[in-house]
Design an enzyme around this catalytic site. Structure first.
Site, mmCIF file in Angstrom:
data_model
loop_
_atom_site.group_PDB
_atom_site.id
_atom_site.type_symbol
_atom_site.label_atom_id
_atom_site.label_comp_id
_atom_site.label_asym_id
_atom_site.label_seq_id
_atom_site.Cartn_x
_atom_site.Cartn_y
_atom_site.Cartn_z
ATOM 1 N N ASN A 20 0.924 -1.198 -0.002
ATOM 2 C CA ASN A 20 -0.002 0.107 -0.082
ATOM 3 C C ASN A 20 1.104 1.214 0.074
ATOM 4 O O ASN A 20 1.556 1.543 1.028
ATOM 5 C CB ASN A 20 -0.870 -0.098 1.148
ATOM 6 C CG ASN A 20 -1.555 1.201 1.306
ATOM 7 O OD1 ASN A 20 -1.689 2.099 0.467
ATOM 8 N ND2 ASN A 20 -2.200 1.383 2.764
ATOM 9 N N TRP A 21 1.108 2.034 -1.154
ATOM 10 C CA TRP A 21 1.879 3.004 -1.174
ATOM 11 C C TRP A 21 1.409 4.274 -0.691
ATOM 12 O O TRP A 21 1.956 5.189 -0.799
ATOM 13 C CB TRP A 21 2.292 3.303 -2.813
ATOM 14 C CG TRP A 21 3.072 2.099 -3.484
ATOM 15 C CD1 TRP A 21 3.579 0.981 -2.854
ATOM 16 C CD2 TRP A 21 3.800 2.299 -4.601
ATOM 17 N NE1 TRP A 21 4.275 0.233 -3.703
ATOM 18 C CE2 TRP A 21 4.396 0.914 -4.952
ATOM 19 C CE3 TRP A 21 3.748 3.065 -5.683
ATOM 20 C CZ2 TRP A 21 5.134 0.831 -5.922
ATOM 21 C CZ3 TRP A 21 4.505 2.928 -6.905
ATOM 22 C CH2 TRP A 21 5.279 1.504 -7.024
ATOM 23 N N LYS A 22 0.172 4.270 -0.128
ATOM 24 C CA LYS A 22 -0.562 5.661 0.329
ATOM 25 C C LYS A 22 -0.303 6.846 -0.398
ATOM 26 O O LYS A 22 -0.230 6.495 -1.856
ATOM 27 C CB LYS A 22 0.120 5.887 1.741
ATOM 28 C CG LYS A 22 -0.007 4.456 2.554
ATOM 29 C CD LYS A 22 0.327 4.786 4.037
ATOM 30 C CE LYS A 22 0.224 3.481 4.667
ATOM 31 N NZ LYS A 22 0.314 3.606 6.171
ATOM 32 N N HIS A 106 -9.291 0.817 4.987
ATOM 33 C CA HIS A 106 -7.962 1.126 5.620
ATOM 34 C C HIS A 106 -8.411 2.168 6.829
ATOM 35 O O HIS A 106 -9.019 3.017 6.655
ATOM 36 C CB HIS A 106 -6.808 1.671 4.574
ATOM 37 C CG HIS A 106 -5.473 1.647 5.237
ATOM 38 N ND1 HIS A 106 -5.109 2.744 5.917
ATOM 39 C CD2 HIS A 106 -4.666 0.893 4.967
ATOM 40 C CE1 HIS A 106 -3.576 2.333 6.444
ATOM 41 N NE2 HIS A 106 -3.578 1.316 5.884
ATOM 42 N N GLU A 108 -6.612 4.350 7.837
ATOM 43 C CA GLU A 108 -6.224 6.162 7.554
ATOM 44 C C GLU A 108 -7.641 6.429 6.756
ATOM 45 O O GLU A 108 -8.117 7.497 7.047
ATOM 46 C CB GLU A 108 -5.091 6.008 6.728
ATOM 47 C CG GLU A 108 -3.922 5.716 7.564
ATOM 48 C CD GLU A 108 -2.707 5.435 6.746
ATOM 49 O OE1 GLU A 108 -2.561 5.480 5.788
ATOM 50 O OE2 GLU A 108 -1.782 4.916 7.288
ATOM 51 N N GLU A 178 -5.252 -5.265 10.449
ATOM 52 C CA GLU A 178 -4.054 -4.387 10.709
ATOM 53 C C GLU A 178 -4.439 -3.635 11.968
ATOM 54 O O GLU A 178 -5.325 -2.523 12.094
ATOM 55 C CB GLU A 178 -3.955 -3.098 9.403
ATOM 56 C CG GLU A 178 -3.817 -3.501 8.240
ATOM 57 C CD GLU A 178 -3.350 -2.978 7.330
ATOM 58 O OE1 GLU A 178 -2.167 -2.896 6.685
ATOM 59 O OE2 GLU A 178 -3.939 -1.662 7.105
ATOM 60 N N GLY A 184 2.581 2.271 10.532
ATOM 61 C CA GLY A 184 3.596 3.419 10.614
ATOM 62 C C GLY A 184 4.223 3.835 11.929
ATOM 63 O O GLY A 184 4.969 4.654 11.919
ATOM 64 N N SER A 224 3.702 -2.395 10.231
ATOM 65 C CA SER A 224 5.185 -2.272 10.245
ATOM 66 C C SER A 224 5.727 -3.792 9.925
ATOM 67 O O SER A 224 6.856 -4.401 10.788
ATOM 68 C CB SER A 224 5.429 -2.016 11.835
ATOM 69 O OG SER A 224 4.986 -0.564 12.027
ATOM 70 N N GLY A 245 3.006 -1.241 4.227
ATOM 71 C CA GLY A 245 3.005 0.233 3.879
ATOM 72 C C GLY A 245 4.332 0.665 3.502
ATOM 73 O O GLY A 245 4.995 0.456 2.632
ATOM 74 N N GLY A 246 4.864 1.201 4.519
ATOM 75 C CA GLY A 246 6.269 1.930 4.622
ATOM 76 C C GLY A 246 7.245 0.801 3.642
ATOM 77 O O GLY A 246 8.106 1.538 2.830
#
Ligand code: PEP
Length: 266
Positions: A20-22, A106, A108, A178, A184, A224, A245-246
């Protein structure tokens, strides 16, 4: 805490590692990252690999992924097909630019864009109607975990998201567990903490649908995940992949997670 367990007769589930590149990477950066990534994971044969760039980079990504083993996904969709909905994107439009997957709900989106279980459900139905493979996110906040409400929160998110979804449609759905406190933050749920919730989710799916759907559904862990913790997490019996993510923004890190997945027996 109650421990839920399901005894599986051989795990036939294919590990799914999705990035997930956000809100990251321009179209040209997308091209560069995917050139590196596709080369790094070219030898992976056992793992379903998905990247979800921003909407504006989807066509660039589609072209960069041609003849690779990496699939394309989006990070969200709207539930209406077309019309006066400024700024929104439909499932058909995503499918048309080559998306196979779409992330829905998600944390976010729940936190910053008022996403609720009801809107997750509408988006999920729209995604299925468009022929997309949805990745539906659930997870508790730190406050909910500390007040021992994790299972109630997850149960409500699952019942809300999957209301009115047929057993046949469930076969196309991936769930991502998640924990919000691990996204993150560098804090990962321990393999045992994650496994406990994954087993609970699988049990809930068996109750809502049937044993076969429950045994086949892919449940990713997200929060993470990195090359150094991926193998241990993915070794848990009910963890079938990762939503990353990251670490998905760096080809070496994301490929490291894919390589860890390739080492899992089964
Ligand atoms: C995510 O955004 O879904 C996620 C799990 O992020 P990170 O891997 O950075 O925690």
């Amino acid at each position: 805490m109650i421990v839920y367990s399901i005894f599986l007769v051989g795990n036939m589930r294919k590990i799914n590692i999705s990035g997930n590149w956000k809100l990251n990477k321009t179209a040209s950066e997308t091209k560069e990252l995917l050139a590196e990534l596709t080369a790094a994971v070219a030898g992976a044969t056992k793992t379903e690999i998905v990247v979800c760039p921003t909407f504006v980079s989807l066509t660039t990504a589609r072209d960069a992924l041609q003849s690779s083993n990496v699939k394309l996904g989006a990070q969200n969709l709207f539930w209406e097909e077309s019309g006066a909905f400024t700024g929104e994107i439909s499932g058909t439009q995503l499918k048309n630019v080559g998306c196979e997957y779409v992330i829905i709900g998600h944390s976010e989106r729940r936190q910053y864009f008022n996403e609720t279980d009801a809107t997750v459900n509408k988006r999920l139905k729209a995604a299925l109607n468009a022929g997309l493979l949805p990745i539906v996110c659930v997870g508790e906040t730190l406050e909910e975990r500390e007040s021992e409400n994790t299972f109630t929160v997850i149960e409500n998110q699952i019942s809300g998201a999957f209301a009115g979804i047929s057993a046949a449609a469930m076969a196309k759905i991936t769930i991502a567990y998640e924990p919000v406190w691990a996204i993150g933050t560098g804090k990962t749920a321990s393999p045992a903490q994650a496994e406990e919730v994954h087993a609970f989710i699988r049990n809930k799916i068996a109750n809502l649908f049937n044993q076969q759907i429950s045994e086949n559904i892919i449940i990713q862990y997200g929060g993470s995940v990195k090359p150094s913790n991926a193998f241990e997490l993915l070794s848990q019996p009910n963890i079938d992949g990762a939503l990353v993510g990251g670490a998905s923004l760096d080809a070496e890190s994301f490929a490291g997670i894919v390589h860890a997945a390739e080492k899992i027996e089964g």
